[in-house]
Structures are given as structure tokens and as C-alpha cells.
Design a protein around this motif. Structure first.
Motif, PDB file in Angstrom:
ATOM      1  N   VAL A  76      34.266  21.006  67.451  1.00  0.00           N
ATOM      2  CA  VAL A  76      33.811  22.314  67.589  1.00  0.00           C
ATOM      3  C   VAL A  76      34.983  23.349  67.586  1.00  0.00           C
ATOM      4  O   VAL A  76      35.203  24.415  66.975  1.00  0.00           O
ATOM      5  CB  VAL A  76      32.760  22.973  68.781  1.00  0.00           C
ATOM      6  N   ALA A  77      35.923  22.915  68.648  1.00  0.00           N
ATOM      7  CA  ALA A  77      37.162  23.540  68.825  1.00  0.00           C
ATOM      8  C   ALA A  77      38.210  23.665  67.643  1.00  0.00           C
ATOM      9  O   ALA A  77      38.994  24.731  67.494  1.00  0.00           O
ATOM     10  CB  ALA A  77      37.783  22.988  69.987  1.00  0.00           C
ATOM     11  N   SER A  78      37.985  22.731  66.793  1.00  0.00           N
ATOM     12  CA  SER A  78      38.758  22.573  65.446  1.00  0.00           C
ATOM     13  C   SER A  78      38.185  23.193  64.177  1.00  0.00           C
ATOM     14  O   SER A  78      38.635  22.906  63.149  1.00  0.00           O
ATOM     15  CB  SER A  78      39.181  21.307  65.309  1.00  0.00           C
ATOM     16  N   ASP A  79      37.150  23.973  64.436  1.00  0.00           N
ATOM     17  CA  ASP A  79      36.169  24.267  63.436  1.00  0.00           C
ATOM     18  C   ASP A  79      35.937  23.345  62.397  1.00  0.00           C
ATOM     19  O   ASP A  79      35.958  23.445  61.190  1.00  0.00           O
ATOM     20  CB  ASP A  79      37.171  25.417  62.531  1.00  0.00           C
ATOM     21  N   GLY A  80      35.566  22.230  62.802  1.00  0.00           N
ATOM     22  CA  GLY A  80      35.144  20.935  62.048  1.00  0.00           C
ATOM     23  C   GLY A  80      36.136  20.378  61.193  1.00  0.00           C
ATOM     24  O   GLY A  80      36.073  19.467  60.343  1.00  0.00           O
ATOM     25  N   TYR A  81      37.528  20.520  61.632  1.00  0.00           N
ATOM     26  CA  TYR A  81      38.748  19.803  60.961  1.00  0.00           C
ATOM     27  C   TYR A  81      38.771  18.341  61.224  1.00  0.00           C
ATOM     28  O   TYR A  81      39.009  17.680  60.169  1.00  0.00           O
ATOM     29  CB  TYR A  81      39.856  20.425  61.356  1.00  0.00           C
ATOM     30  N   ASP A  82      38.452  18.084  62.193  1.00  0.00           N
ATOM     31  CA  ASP A  82      38.444  16.479  62.581  1.00  0.00           C
ATOM     32  C   ASP A  82      37.201  15.751  62.238  1.00  0.00           C
ATOM     33  O   ASP A  82      36.154  16.277  62.280  1.00  0.00           O
ATOM     34  CB  ASP A  82      38.622  16.294  64.110  1.00  0.00           C
ATOM     35  N   LEU A  83      37.410  14.461  61.594  1.00  0.00           N
ATOM     36  CA  LEU A  83      36.508  13.586  60.959  1.00  0.00           C
ATOM     37  C   LEU A  83      36.581  12.364  61.647  1.00  0.00           C
ATOM     38  O   LEU A  83      37.285  11.612  61.489  1.00  0.00           O
ATOM     39  CB  LEU A  83      36.534  13.522  59.509  1.00  0.00           C
ATOM     40  N   PRO A  84      35.476  12.281  62.729  1.00  0.00           N
ATOM     41  CA  PRO A  84      35.375  10.982  63.328  1.00  0.00           C
ATOM     42  C   PRO A  84      34.935   9.855  62.271  1.00  0.00           C
ATOM     43  O   PRO A  84      33.925  10.077  61.685  1.00  0.00           O
ATOM     44  CB  PRO A  84      34.386  11.060  64.315  1.00  0.00           C
ATOM     45  N   PRO A  85      35.676   8.642  62.146  1.00  0.00           N
ATOM     46  CA  PRO A  85      35.394   7.656  61.137  1.00  0.00           C
ATOM     47  C   PRO A  85      34.479   6.788  61.730  1.00  0.00           C
ATOM     48  O   PRO A  85      34.589   5.494  61.134  1.00  0.00           O
ATOM     49  CB  PRO A  85      36.986   7.024  60.971  1.00  0.00           C
ATOM     50  N   TYR A  86      33.360   7.095  62.536  1.00  0.00           N
ATOM     51  CA  TYR A  86      32.352   6.361  62.999  1.00  0.00           C
ATOM     52  C   TYR A  86      30.948   6.914  62.332  1.00  0.00           C
ATOM     53  O   TYR A  86      30.919   8.023  61.778  1.00  0.00           O
ATOM     54  CB  TYR A  86      32.027   6.361  64.431  1.00  0.00           C
ATOM     55  N   ALA A  87      30.119   5.707  61.840  1.00  0.00           N
ATOM     56  CA  ALA A  87      29.142   5.850  61.004  1.00  0.00           C
ATOM     57  C   ALA A  87      27.997   7.110  61.640  1.00  0.00           C
ATOM     58  O   ALA A  87      27.473   7.779  60.743  1.00  0.00           O
ATOM     59  CB  ALA A  87      28.430   4.525  60.673  1.00  0.00           C
ATOM     60  N   ARG A  88      27.812   7.075  62.899  1.00  0.00           N
ATOM     61  CA  ARG A  88      26.997   7.895  63.593  1.00  0.00           C
ATOM     62  C   ARG A  88      27.428   9.084  64.173  1.00  0.00           C
ATOM     63  O   ARG A  88      26.863   9.833  65.071  1.00  0.00           O
ATOM     64  CB  ARG A  88      26.101   7.219  64.508  1.00  0.00           C
ATOM     65  N   LEU A  89      28.733   9.534  63.778  1.00  0.00           N
ATOM     66  CA  LEU A  89      29.637  10.898  64.221  1.00  0.00           C
ATOM     67  C   LEU A  89      29.624  11.775  63.168  1.00  0.00           C
ATOM     68  O   LEU A  89      30.769  12.539  63.086  1.00  0.00           O
ATOM     69  CB  LEU A  89      30.668  10.550  64.974  1.00  0.00           C
ATOM     70  N   ASN A  90      28.838  11.726  62.047  1.00  0.00           N
ATOM     71  CA  ASN A  90      29.112  12.665  60.999  1.00  0.00           C
ATOM     72  C   ASN A  90      27.914  13.798  60.912  1.00  0.00           C
ATOM     73  O   ASN A  90      27.839  13.983  59.724  1.00  0.00           O
ATOM     74  CB  ASN A  90      29.359  11.904  59.709  1.00  0.00           C
ATOM     75  N   ASP A  91      27.316  14.030  61.902  1.00  0.00           N
ATOM     76  CA  ASP A  91      26.168  14.709  61.974  1.00  0.00           C
ATOM     77  C   ASP A  91      25.942  16.235  62.782  1.00  0.00           C
ATOM     78  O   ASP A  91      24.962  16.616  63.117  1.00  0.00           O
ATOM     79  CB  ASP A  91      24.799  13.903  62.092  1.00  0.00           C
ATOM     80  N   PHE A  92      27.344  16.404  63.192  1.00  0.00           N
ATOM     81  CA  PHE A  92      27.739  17.598  64.058  1.00  0.00           C
ATOM     82  C   PHE A  92      27.071  18.935  63.326  1.00  0.00           C
ATOM     83  O   PHE A  92      27.575  19.220  62.124  1.00  0.00           O
ATOM     84  CB  PHE A  92      28.980  17.608  64.629  1.00  0.00           C
ATOM     85  N   LYS A  93      26.843  19.978  64.173  1.00  0.00           N
ATOM     86  CA  LYS A  93      26.167  21.144  63.576  1.00  0.00           C
ATOM     87  C   LYS A  93      27.452  22.020  63.193  1.00  0.00           C
ATOM     88  O   LYS A  93      27.095  22.821  62.146  1.00  0.00           O
ATOM     89  CB  LYS A  93      25.388  21.771  64.617  1.00  0.00           C
ATOM     90  N   ILE A  94      28.580  21.782  63.605  1.00  0.00           N
ATOM     91  CA  ILE A  94      29.746  22.610  63.233  1.00  0.00           C
ATOM     92  C   ILE A  94      29.935  22.665  61.983  1.00  0.00           C
ATOM     93  O   ILE A  94      30.091  23.776  61.179  1.00  0.00           O
ATOM     94  CB  ILE A  94      30.984  21.854  63.922  1.00  0.00           C
ATOM     95  N   TRP A  95      29.841  21.641  61.217  1.00  0.00           N
ATOM     96  CA  TRP A  95      29.891  21.531  59.558  1.00  0.00           C
ATOM     97  C   TRP A  95      28.855  22.513  58.882  1.00  0.00           C
ATOM     98  O   TRP A  95      29.200  22.816  57.699  1.00  0.00           O
ATOM     99  CB  TRP A  95      30.030  20.203  58.857  1.00  0.00           C
ATOM    100  N   GLU A  96      27.662  22.541  59.340  1.00  0.00           N
ATOM    101  CA  GLU A  96      26.513  23.402  58.803  1.00  0.00           C
ATOM    102  C   GLU A  96      26.928  24.915  58.925  1.00  0.00           C
ATOM    103  O   GLU A  96      26.624  25.834  58.276  1.00  0.00           O
ATOM    104  CB  GLU A  96      25.281  23.187  59.368  1.00  0.00           C
ATOM    105  N   GLU A  97      27.428  25.157  60.202  1.00  0.00           N
ATOM    106  CA  GLU A  97      27.666  26.652  60.613  1.00  0.00           C
ATOM    107  C   GLU A  97      28.819  27.519  60.354  1.00  0.00           C
ATOM    108  O   GLU A  97      28.770  28.415  60.085  1.00  0.00           O
ATOM    109  CB  GLU A  97      27.437  26.560  62.179  1.00  0.00           C
TER     110      GLU A  97
END
Length: 448
Positions: A356-377
Motif C-alpha cells: 500500500v505504501a509503495s502504490d502497488g509497485y512491489d509484487l510478492p512472488p508467492y501464489a496467494r499474495l497477488n490479491d491485495f486491494k491496492i491494485w484495484e484502487e
């Protein structure tokens, strides 16, 4: 006839460095105590480091550990040069950040983190292929695939320009999980048509071929090769330069390079960003950094940008990927505390807060960590980076240029920008057999 190339791992890895045992059991304690020195990437997004520091302080207070955290810039290669100096001196930080190939470069100086990764994979899902390839060494996890800095480099394009030419990229890849016919038609062949139209409009698709220093180009060209099944050398060390897949990739490249910017051979990793922000480019391959700077400096451009998956080729849809890692040195005086800190930082709630602090720049490379709301908002426009993560509906696979080869050869292919040089030679008028002959001599030289 294929050619077998062999190379000493340590020799090759040192040649390809960024310009330059059995695992011990990790025993968790109620309070690790002592001191810990950590070196983390100095995030380009204002405020991102502050959130990271707050998390480190919370862990330190709970575990009664005195933690000194340094945020080290990539400017001038300082982040890459720091582990080079520390592994030679066997002193410095306890925990360190490593970029792309540097886990392999310094694996002999890293403490295995198998127990940490067992816990993180159970909680967060499997690590993607690229992260696994780079972070594993001799059957063990040598470092923790991190979220901070890890990125993909998909197309970021001007919405209005594509609409002028009949393609609604927001409809093709909306800010929701969806499959539609427009996506099936988004191929490298279609990409070629729009690249030509951009030139006719006195714009450009800002793609470079600037040697080893132009990693955006290296990553993009590797993804093109993967989409056509092209490889330079396989994991067994056999040349694949005369394979059908490589020939198809080069035939496509021969057509595409006609529409590259006139100064493409002098590109670095800032050139495409500048072209987009200034309004001179209709499309680049990049993480959201260029869009974020445009949001600050040229809001009209930022509001007209949309990030979406890479085109598909005969072998699928591949997106360029760059990975960051956190490791614990085996000469650290507080290995247990270092491992505990890294496991804490990669808990879902902490990863999301930093994202959230990075405006969604960082991408965790784990299968279940790609659903954060920041990318929608995040916006403008809202949802502009929704398709930046590797979402299941996109069918994208992460690409790491050269990784069809063993790491000790792949790192040299990558750092020397072999793919970029092949593209540049094609644009200069060399034939495909000439380019293949050059690449064969170049790669064979890594074995000497």
C-alpha cells in the motif's frame, strides 16, 4: 550439430556478478536478543521505507533485539556492490538484499533458509518459477524471495492512442478478472501492427537495445524469445541457437526492429520512462514507476496510461520479471534473529502494508499474495495497475532472460545483454545466420 559447453560454476558466477554443506537448523527462540545489522533496498516511493522501518522496530521491540537497518540505494550500483565487499571481507551486515542473479553469485556466503521458506510457502503459496530458480542453490533455499523491489515489466500504454487505432485496451484487460476475445487477439503479431502505426504517428514504442546496461530491454527481449520458444543454450549446456524456436524468434525480431526508436542502441533503463512521461511514446515495457512519476510530473499522461499483460506468441504469454531477495550471511553473528526478522517481514499483513505504501509497485512472488486491494484502487485512472500482478486469468508466465540455461551461464548471457545485441545486429542489416554465428562465438567464450 549441437555444441556442448561446460564452465566452472564459481568462475562463471564471478565473471557475471553485478559489475564486480548442509543447512544449520533454525531454532526459534522466545527472544532472539542481541544485535542485528540489516541492509535493505532504498525504495524509490516516498514513505515506503518508513513503513518498513516501523515493522522492523515492532519486531525488534518484541524480540529484544537491537536492529540497525540501512536503506541502500541502487544508484551507482551501491546495493549490488555492498555484498561484493561484505562477502570478501566476511563482515558487514547480518541480513542483506540481493537483486536478481546475486543470490547465485554469493550463495557460498549465505546461510540456508529452508525452514523459513517452508513456513512462508505454507502460508503464502508457492514461489513463482523465476523466484525459485534464482533463490535455490544446491537443493536448498539460499535466500528468501522478497516483495520489496520485485516487479514485472508488462506493457504500459496510452489509452487514447490505442483507441484512435481501434483497440480499447481497458476493455481488453479491465480492472477485474476476466477472459474475453480481445485478449486472445493480443499477440506479438498484433503488437507489430501497432508498433508500425506508432512510427507513422511520429511516436514510438520506446523499446531499447542498449547492451548489458539496458535491463528493461534485456528482460523484454527474453520474453519475446520465450513466446516463440527461442532459447540460446539449454540446461545441459547444448546450443539451441539453430533450433526452430530461436529461428522463429529471430525472424520476428527482424520485422520488429524496423520500428524501434532511432536511438535504441543508446537506451538505458531511464530512456523508456522519459519517453512515456514526455508524451513521445505510446507504449513501454516497465513496472509502474514511469506511471507513478508521470502522476507527479505530467498528470495528463498518467491519467491516460493502462498497464496490461504481454502479447502472446506460439508458446504462450510471457512477462518480463525482476526479482529481489533477502539473505542471511553465514558469517553473521546472529543468524537466528536474521531468519526470524525475514519471516516476520514476509507475513501477509506486513507485505500488504508495504505494498500500500509503495502504490502497488512491489509484487510478492508467492501464489496467494497477488490479491491485495491496492491494485484495484490506485489511480488515476482507477485500476490502471490492476493487471500488473500475475493474475490467473491472464495466462502469463514469468520470464527471466537466459534462464533456460544453468545459472552460471545464464548470468553471463543476461549481464552481457546478448539478446539486445542480437536485436541490434539485425537492425544493422546482419542476416540471421550471421547473428547466430556471432552469438555462438559469444556464448562459447563464457566457457573459456
Amino acid at each position: 550439430m549441437s555444441k556442448q559447453w561446460t564452465v566452472s560454476r564459481r568462475q562463471a558466477v564471478k565473471l557475471g556478478a553485478a559489475a564486480a554443506a548442509l543447512p544449520l537448523v533454525h531454532i526459534r527462540t522466545a527472544g532472539a536478543a542481541g544485535k542485528l545489522n540489516a541492509g535493505f533496498w532504498d525504495h524509490w516511493v516516498p514513505g515506503a521505507n518508513a513503513v518498513m522501518q516501523k515493522q522492523i522496530d515492532a519486531w525488534a521491540d518484541k524480540n529484544k533485539v537491537e536492529v540497525s537497518a540501512d536503506f541502500i540505494t541502487t544508484t551507482g550500483g551501491k546495493l549490488q556492490l555492498t555484498p561484493a565487499a561484505e562477502t570478501q571481507a566476511k563482515a558487514g551486515h547480518d541480513v542483506m538484499t540481493f537483486i536478481t542473479w546475486d543470490v547465485q553469485n554469493y550463495a557460498d556466503s549465505l546461510e540456508p533458509v529452508d525452514e523459513v521458506m517452508q513456513s512462508l510457502v505454507a502460508a503464502n503459496g508457492e514461489v513463482n518459477r523465476v523466484g525459485t530458480y534464482l533463490a535455490k542453490y544446491q537443493g536448498h533455499w539460499a535466500a528468501v524471495p522478497a516483495s520489496n523491489g520485485t516487479q514485472t515489466k508488462p506493457p504500459c500504454a496510452r489509452i487514447s492512442w490505442f483507441k484512435q487505432h481501434g483497440l480499447d485496451i481497458q476493455a481488453m484487460y479491465p480492472a477485474k478478472e476476466e477472459k474475453n476475445a480481445l485478449q486472445d487477439a493480443w499477440t506479438w503479431e498484433a503488437f507489430l501492427k501497432y508498433a508500425e502505426l506508432a512510427v507513422k504517428d511520429n511516436l514510438t514504442f520506446a523499446m531499447g537495445m542498449g547492451g548489458g546496461l539496458n535491463t528493461d530491454a534485456t528482460d523484454t527481449h527474453g520474453a519475446i524469445f520465450a513466446a516463440f520458444g527461442g532459447t540460446l543454450i539449454d540446461a545441459e549446456g547444448k546450443s539451441q541457437l539453430k533450433s526452430d524456436g530461436t529461428r522463429q524468434a529471430l525472424e520476428y525480431a527482424q520485422r520488429l526492429v524496423k520500428f524501434y526508436p532511432a536511438d535504441a542502441v543508446s537506451y538505458d533503463d531511464a530512456s523508456n520512462n522519459r519517453a512515456l512521461i514526455s508524451g513521445k511514446s505510446a507504449l513501454i515495457f516497465n513496472p509502474p514507476s514511469a506511471w507513478a512519476v508521470a502522476k507527479r510530473d505530467n498528470i495528463a499522461v498518467a491519467s491516460d496510461c493502462w498497464t496490461f499483460p504481454a502479447p502472446s506468441g506460439p508458446k504462450g504469454r510471457f512477462v518480463p520479471t525482476q526479482s529481489y531477495f533477502w539473505g542471511v550471511y553465514n558469517f553473521s553473528q546472529n543468524k537466528s534473529a536474521g531468519k526470524d526478522l525475514l519471516e516476520f517481514l514476509m507475513q501477509r499483513e506486513n507485505v500488504e502494508a508495504r505494498d500500500v505504501a509503495s502504490d502497488g509497485y512491489d509484487l510478492p512472488p508467492y501464489a496467494r499474495l497477488n490479491d491485495f486491494k491496492i491494485w484495484e484502487e490506485v489511480g488515476p485512472p482507477k485500476g490502471t495497475v490492476f493487471n500488473y500482478p500475475l493474475r490467473p486469468s491472464s495466462g502469463q508466465k514469468p520470464s527471466l532472460t537466459g534462464s533456460e540455461a544453468a545459472p552460471e551461464v545464464a548470468v553471463q548471457i543476461y549481464n552481457r545483454g546478448v539478446h539486445n545485441q542480437m536485436f541490434a545486429r539485425l537492425r544493422d542489416g546482419q542476416t540471421i545466420p550471421q547473428v547466430v554465428a556471432w552469438a555462438e562465438d559469444e556464448i562459447a567464450g563464457y566457457a573459456r
